[in-house]
Write an enzyme that holds these catalytic residues in place. Structure first.
Site, PDB file in Angstrom:
ATOM      1  CG  ASP A   1      -5.091  -0.007  -3.288  1.00  0.00           C
ATOM      2  OD1 ASP A   1      -5.938   0.921  -3.380  1.00  0.00           O
ATOM      3  OD2 ASP A   1      -4.075   0.080  -2.605  1.00  0.00           O
TER       4      ASP A   1
ATOM      5  CG  ASN B   1      -3.204  -0.436   1.391  1.00  0.00           C
ATOM      6  OD1 ASN B   1      -3.066   0.637   0.845  1.00  0.00           O
ATOM      7  ND2 ASN B   1      -2.178  -1.169   1.813  1.00  0.00           N
TER       8      ASN B   1
ATOM      9  CG  ASP C   1      -8.582   4.054  -5.267  1.00  0.00           C
ATOM     10  OD1 ASP C   1      -7.440   3.816  -5.689  1.00  0.00           O
ATOM     11  OD2 ASP C   1      -9.602   3.930  -5.959  1.00  0.00           O
TER      12      ASP C   1
ATOM     13  CG  ASP D   1      -5.569   8.339  -1.111  1.00  0.00           C
ATOM     14  OD1 ASP D   1      -5.111   9.485  -1.284  1.00  0.00           O
ATOM     15  OD2 ASP D   1      -4.850   7.363  -0.831  1.00  0.00           O
TER      16      ASP D   1
ATOM     17  NE  ARG E   1       2.468   1.370  -5.068  1.00  0.00           N
ATOM     18  CZ  ARG E   1       1.551   2.226  -4.653  1.00  0.00           C
ATOM     19  NH1 ARG E   1       0.797   1.947  -3.605  1.00  0.00           N
ATOM     20  NH2 ARG E   1       1.388   3.372  -5.263  1.00  0.00           N
TER      21      ARG E   1
ATOM     22  CD  GLU F   1      -6.139   7.196  -5.809  1.00  0.00           C
ATOM     23  OE1 GLU F   1      -5.552   6.394  -6.549  1.00  0.00           O
ATOM     24  OE2 GLU F   1      -5.641   7.638  -4.752  1.00  0.00           O
TER      25      GLU F   1
ATOM     26  CG  ASP G   1      -4.842   4.170   1.153  1.00  0.00           C
ATOM     27  OD1 ASP G   1      -4.936   2.950   1.011  1.00  0.00           O
ATOM     28  OD2 ASP G   1      -4.545   4.949   0.229  1.00  0.00           O
TER      29      ASP G   1
END
Length: 176
Positions: A103, A87, A105, A120, A23, A123, A107
């Site tokens: 990152d 994060n 994942d 998450d 991102r 994830e 959070d």
């Protein structure tokens, strides 16, 4: 941080452990930069996802990046108070006019009343297996989840609403 004066515009780029771009936040104003941290702010900035889709942030945000912590913190100023999105990430590096980090994942979402939720985990578990995170990295990341939760409970650093308000006021001086 050398060459990064307050008022300078930078990008924020997040990656995944495998090196894939995740991102990009297009325009963030530096409020303070040292060798160990960057504080920036943005409002209605364009965010581009790895698949090319883009969207615009809805509210002002003050962002905190660290070289000695495996997390970054975003304080979002909303009508009902300050919300935080944290994060779990690698420490940042600064290159090519951008703050860059990986990152991981996990959070933590923090609400104005300072209650929080870890997000998450599924994830994270999937990516840990797919990208073969080393065991030492897994320990570092989970230790930093604990450390970040301590900061939240103690209202340390960015988790002081007054601090977010002060940094936001400084941000406004660069926008006029």
């Amino acid at each position: 941080m050398a060459g990064q004066e307050p008022g300078t515009s930078i990008r924020i780029k997040s990656y995944k452990h495998n090196g894939q771009l995740h991102r990009i936040w297009d325009d963030t104003t530096i409020l303070k930069a040292t060798s160990t941290m960057v504080i920036g702010a943005n409002d209605k900035t364009i965010v581009t996802e790895s698949d090319g889709r883009s969207w615009t942030t809805r509210e002002p945000a003050v962002c905190f990046f660290y070289t000695k912590h495996w997390f970054n913190i975003i304080g979002m100023l909303r009508q009902d108070g300050i919300h935080y999105y944290c994060n779990i990430s690698s420490p940042f590096v600064f290159e090519e006019q951008a703050v860059k980090y990986i990152d991981y994942d996990l959070d933590i979402k923090v609400f104005p009343d300072m209650t929080y939720t870890l997000l998450d985990e599924d994830e994270y578990a999937l990516h840990k297996e797919q990208m073969r995170y080393p065991e030492v990295l897994d320990r570092i990341l989970h230790n930093n989840v604990d450390y970040l939760q301590y900061w939240i409970r103690q209202r340390k650093g960015p988790f002081s609403h007054e601090a977010i308000d002060q940094w936001y006021e400084r941000f406004l001086t660069y926008r006029s």
